[in-house]
Structures are given as C-alpha cells and as structure tokens.
Design a protein around this motif. Sequence first.
Motif, PDB file in Angstrom:
ATOM      1  N   ARG A   1      52.242  53.750  34.313  1.00 14.23           N
ATOM      2  CA  ARG A   1      51.581  52.604  34.968  1.00 14.23           C
ATOM      3  C   ARG A   1      50.176  53.048  35.344  1.00 14.23           C
ATOM      4  NH1 ARG A   1      53.497  47.808  38.072  1.00 14.23           N
ATOM      5  NH2 ARG A   1      51.544  46.624  38.195  1.00 14.23           N
ATOM      6  N   ARG A   2      49.208  52.196  35.064  1.00 13.59           N
ATOM      7  CA  ARG A   2      47.807  52.496  35.391  1.00 13.59           C
ATOM      8  C   ARG A   2      47.158  51.224  35.917  1.00 13.59           C
ATOM      9  NH1 ARG A   2      42.510  52.743  32.729  1.00 13.59           N
ATOM     10  NH2 ARG A   2      41.438  54.665  33.335  1.00 13.59           N
ATOM     11  N   THR A   3      46.598  51.334  37.118  1.00 12.55           N
ATOM     12  CA  THR A   3      45.923  50.197  37.729  1.00 12.55           C
ATOM     13  C   THR A   3      44.506  50.602  38.098  1.00 12.55           C
ATOM     14  OG1 THR A   3      48.017  49.393  38.623  1.00 12.55           O
ATOM     15  CG2 THR A   3      46.009  48.496  39.593  1.00 12.55           C
ATOM     16  N   THR A   4      43.550  49.805  37.642  1.00 11.45           N
ATOM     17  CA  THR A   4      42.146  50.013  37.995  1.00 11.45           C
ATOM     18  C   THR A   4      41.573  48.681  38.475  1.00 11.45           C
ATOM     19  OG1 THR A   4      41.181  49.415  35.846  1.00 11.45           O
ATOM     20  CG2 THR A   4      41.985  51.689  36.088  1.00 11.45           C
ATOM     21  N   GLY A   5      40.296  48.667  38.771  1.00 10.96           N
ATOM     22  CA  GLY A   5      39.629  47.431  39.148  1.00 10.96           C
ATOM     23  C   GLY A   5      39.473  46.474  37.981  1.00 10.96           C
TER      24      GLY A   5
END
Length: 195
Positions: free
Chosen positions: A8-12
């Motif tokens: 899982r990868r969350t950025t702006g």
Amino acid sequence: MTRRATVRRTTGETDIALTIDLDGSGRVDVETGVGFFDHMLAAFGRHGLFDLTVRAAGDTDVDDHHTVEDVGIVLGQAVREALGDKRGITRFSDVCIAMDESLVQAAIDVSGRGQAYVELPVPTQKVGTFDTELAEEFFIAFARDAALTLHVRELAGSNSHHIIEAAFKALGRSLRFACELDPRVTGVPSTKGSL
C-alpha cells in the motif's frame, strides 16, 4: 512457499493498494481510473499467470502520469517482496510477443540492480485518452522498484495500441519465466551468492 505480496502506498497524488501472487493463474482485478492502463495491467497479469489485484485512486483530473508511474512503483515493490531471497529462481528471461503487425521483445535479469532500457517508439501521442509516453514511465518505475534489469524493445509496429499491448504482454511473460522456480538451481543463481 508463498510468493505473494501486498503493498500500500499513499501520497498527496495517489492512493494505491496492490496484491500479486507470482504463482497464480492469471486472475486479474484492476481499477486504476485509467481505462487503457487497466487493459494493459490485465494483459500483463493474464499472460504472466500472476494473480493481480490493484486499486488506485489518483489525481487524474491533472493527468494520468502520477497514477501510472506510482502503480509501477508499487508493482515493483510487490514483486521484489514476493521474490524474497530469490533462491531457486531462473533469474534470466527474454520473450518476443507478436500482436498483429507489432513485435516487441522484453528481457529481464532479476539482478538486484533496478534499471530499464526502453526503445518503444509509438506513432501517436495518445491511445484514446492515454498518453503513450506513460508506458515508458511505467516500465522505468517498475524495474527500479523491483530491482531488476529490464529491456523493452519494439522490433516492428505501426499501431500504438498494439505496440504498447505487446510490450505489457512481453513484460508479463518474461517476468513469469524469470521468476519461475527451477529445481536444478541450488541457492541463489549468482556466482556472487546473492542478488
């Protein structure tokens, strides 16, 4: 031995959840918000015989760049994790995929050194709403984060859709063969003893 990973990868710019099983049967469930890219990921998973689930939300109101590149990053991380210590893998692979007038080669070395060399000239800037230059961005991000050497080369082609689709199918098949376990390989397939 389970060769499966979830990342899982969350950025702006994006929020991506991805699961891959390297020893799957080609079951693919992909939703990125980029229709043509979903089609390409389905071709990759189906022809690589990977079970692949992707859920991606990105700033597609800007354009599709961040979504496509970041899915490449996350897929690369997941493949690297699923491979574990790489014991018993084939390591090298190359395939050519023909799709009508197009012919594309992909070659892989699961080397531990993430790099991509892409020669994929396409005659149009778009396939539908998809920016064709994003295919190369995906391959670069994937190879870097999977820590493998990837060559993708167009040998023939005149239809942008066919060229890009042949490239994704070639990547899937080549990755499948490079990751396959070979019972004759003892330990890690390297004279250095590590990859």
